[in-house]
Design a protein around this motif. Structure first.
Motif, short mmCIF file in Angstrom:
data_model
loop_
_atom_site.label_atom_id
_atom_site.label_comp_id
_atom_site.label_asym_id
_atom_site.label_seq_id
_atom_site.Cartn_x
_atom_site.Cartn_y
_atom_site.Cartn_z
N GLY A 256 0.81 -1.22 0.00
CA GLY A 256 0.00 0.00 0.00
C GLY A 256 0.83 1.27 0.00
O GLY A 256 0.32 2.34 0.23
N ASP A 257 2.15 1.12 -0.23
CA ASP A 257 3.08 2.26 -0.28
C ASP A 257 3.06 3.12 0.97
O ASP A 257 3.36 4.31 0.92
N ILE A 258 2.73 2.50 2.12
CA ILE A 258 2.66 3.30 3.34
C ILE A 258 4.04 3.80 3.76
O ILE A 258 4.16 4.84 4.39
N GLY A 259 5.10 3.05 3.40
CA GLY A 259 6.43 3.48 3.81
C GLY A 259 7.21 4.10 2.67
O GLY A 259 8.43 4.23 2.75
N ALA A 260 6.53 4.48 1.58
CA ALA A 260 7.23 5.03 0.43
C ALA A 260 7.80 6.41 0.77
O ALA A 260 7.12 7.24 1.37
#
Lengths: 309, 279
Positions: A256-260
């Protein structure tokens, strides 16, 4: 340098004194010039050109105008910029004032065994991101009995899937960053505190200023250059953050690209998908952002003018 | 009055102690966990329980035996890269910093501005074109590929320039009168008095090299060539079966630095803080 000396030097030097004095600085600084051209100007030019091209893999680049920049806006790059910006904001919010307050406490005459605590606080700076990442990854594990969940359980807060949600991921990253840099910033502030004359404090005390007033009116202005410096490196560090997120998720991509982050986006597009055009456009966007911050910072601090005195 | 002083001492020490405990906590927990099977931490996270009777030293023995001593190879790679990086970095940055500080010449201010520019641009922006560059000269998976793009560190130039600016110019003058060439002056007269600066920079560059992850991860592709941080990171793959050496390996990668640090704390802190010297 006096004329007399020049003549002396010229007279005694085999390699031709005056001439050498003119040429020597260019030889001394040549390594930087060569380095600058090969490892700075060339890569930046190359990035700029690639950002205007469609290039996937090592196929020859095709000019595409601003297409990559348009793609960025539709991609999770926007989320990466949001993450990086919020992360930078919160780390600055903590890492500028907190170490200053701790440095003042450590520097005060009330502190017991200051040297031991200074050393302990400095240890995170010696630790590699990989090693620290191992700790944070598993201390913030979603397991209810893992360290952090057990800790918040004390206060009646239910266990969290720390690295599974966007907000809690931010918290982990900010805690990680504060943990790593707090001690270094304390050391910066401590050395700045030594430059403030002690009698200023005594005079203020006689005038009836309390501890908080002395802090605001003497300490803060006295360490202002260091505050600006710490703020600047925190901003750079914040926007170029990557290794911390990479070690927590063991990948440049996160569910979910939460740490992108901006740099993890560059890494994922460039090295995982070989989409060099898109990665370069992201790089140039970051460069533009950093340059704007630089210009503002140079206007405020003027490092060249000051050190030329 | 005295009571108030004792109260403030306890309060001040207590506040700082909390942060100090947090600072050393990760090392403490990883050390404790390094004696347990690694898969336990991977599955359950770090736990606040200690069953000392089950602890074994076997994880440390693994470092020497696992995969034909791959861990030792990572260690050697890390040391070799650090030594090259520190030696070349010190040499070039002191040369340039000294030149910028001690000579008045055309373009001096422009050059110094460029040094500041390099310091300010995050290297992460350049990783992609640098990778293409290093790839095009076939230096992927070599020590040279890791070291070359950082061979003239701008932070070092800045630091040596600041340091050399404060040194007396008379030494250079007398050197010239004695018939020393400009390079003789640098190597024979100025280098020895810049020793404290070399000391501080050695610590800063060595720490940077030892802990660096992103660029070596891009350049060093085969396991035999990797350094400690990326080697350890590579153990974390979902199909990994070397979890047992993960924590003992991480502990052993920090331990030497920790020992050196505890023996020379003042020098170390001054060295790391040297990166911040401004104006």
């Amino acid at each position: 340098m006096s004329k007399q000396n020049n003549i002396n030097a010229a007279g005694t030097q085999k390699s031709g004194g005056i001439h050498m004095i003119k040429v020597a600085p260019y030889i001394f600084t040549a390594p930087f010039v060569i380095y600058f051209l090969i490892f700075f100007i060339y890569p930046i030019t190359e990035t700029f050109w690639t950002s205007l091209c469609q290039q996937v893999g090592f196929a020859p680049p095709k000019f595409a105008g601003l297409a990559n920049y348009k793609l960025l806006i539709d991609d999770y790059f926007v989320m990466a910029v949001q993450n990086s910006t919020l992360y930078t904001f919160f780390t600055c919010l903590i890492l500028v004032p907190l170490p200053l307050m701790l440095a003042v406490i450590i520097d005060s005459k009330f502190m017991f065994k200051a040297d031991i605590f200074k050393s302990a606080l400095f240890i995170p700076a010696l630790t590699s991101v990989v090693m620290a990442g191992l700790f944070f990854k598993y201390a913030f594990s979603s397991n209810p009995s893992a360290l952090m969940n057990a800790f918040i359980g004390f206060f009646g807060i239910p266990p969290q899937g720390w690295l599974e949600n966007r907000v809690t991921t931010w918290i982990v990253l900010v805690v990680f960053c504060v943990w790593k840099w707090l001690g270094v910033n304390i050391v910066y502030y401590l050395s700045a505190l030594q430059t403030i004359p002690k009698d200023l404090y005594e005079a203020a005390t006689i005038d009836g200023a309390n501890a908080w007033e002395r802090f605001l009116n003497i300490t803060v202005p006295g360490v202002k250059p260091t505050i600006i410096y710490v703020l600047t490196i925190s901003i750079y560090g914040g926007f170029s953050m990557f290794a911390e997120a990479f070690t927590l998720f063991n990948s440049a991509r996160t569910p979910g690209d939460i740490g992108a982050t901006i740099v993890s986006y560059i890494y994922a597009q460039g090295f995982n998908r070989n989409n060099f055009g898109l990665a370069s456009a992201a790089g140039i966007t970051l460069l533009a952002g950093v340059m704007i911050i630089n210009i503002i910072q140079l206007k405020i601090t003027d490092p060249v003018g000051k050190s030329d005195d | 009055m005295n009571k108030k002083k004792i109260g403030l001492t306890i309060l001040a020490t207590f506040v700082v102690a909390i942060f100090a405990v947090i600072a050393i906590m990760p090392f403490f927990f990883l050390l404790i966990s390094s004696f347990k099977p690694g898969s336990e931490m991977i599955r359950n996270g770090l736990q606040f329980k200690f069953d000392f009777q089950n602890y074994k030293l076997g994880n440390y023995a693994l470092l020497l035996t696992e995969r034909e001593g791959i861990y030792l190879k990572w260690y050697i790679n890390s040391i070799v890269i650090m030594v090259i990086q520190v030696a070349t970095g010190l040499f070039f940055s002191s040369l340039v910093g000294y030149g910028l500080a001690k000579y008045k010449f055309k373009g001096r201010n422009v050059l110094f501005m460029l040094v500041l520019l390099v310091m300010m641009v995050p290297v992460e922006i350049l990783i992609l074109p640098l990778y293409k560059e290093i790839n095009s000269v076939n230096l992927i998976d070599t020590y040279a590929g890791v070291v070359l793009p950082f061979i003239v560190p701008a932070t070092g130039i800045f630091f040596f320039r600041q340091f050399a600016s404060g040194l007396p110019t008379e030494i250079m003058e007398s050197g010239r009168i004695d018939g020393c060439g400009e390079f003789g002056i640098f190597f024979k007269l100025m280098m020895p008095i810049m020793l404290p600066a070399y000391g501080a920079m050695t610590i800063l560059l060595a720490m940077g090299s030892w802990n660096s992850m992103v660029w070596p991860m891009i350049v060093l592709r085969t396991s035999e060539m990797q350094t400690l941080p990326i080697g350890l990171q590579s153990l974390l793959t979902p199909y990994g079966n070397n979890y047992d050496m993960l924590l003992s390996g991480a502990v052993m990668s920090v331990l030497p630095i920790l020992v050196v640090f505890l023996l020379n704390q003042k020098t170390f802190i001054a060295g790391m803080a040297a990166g911040s010297v401004k104006g």
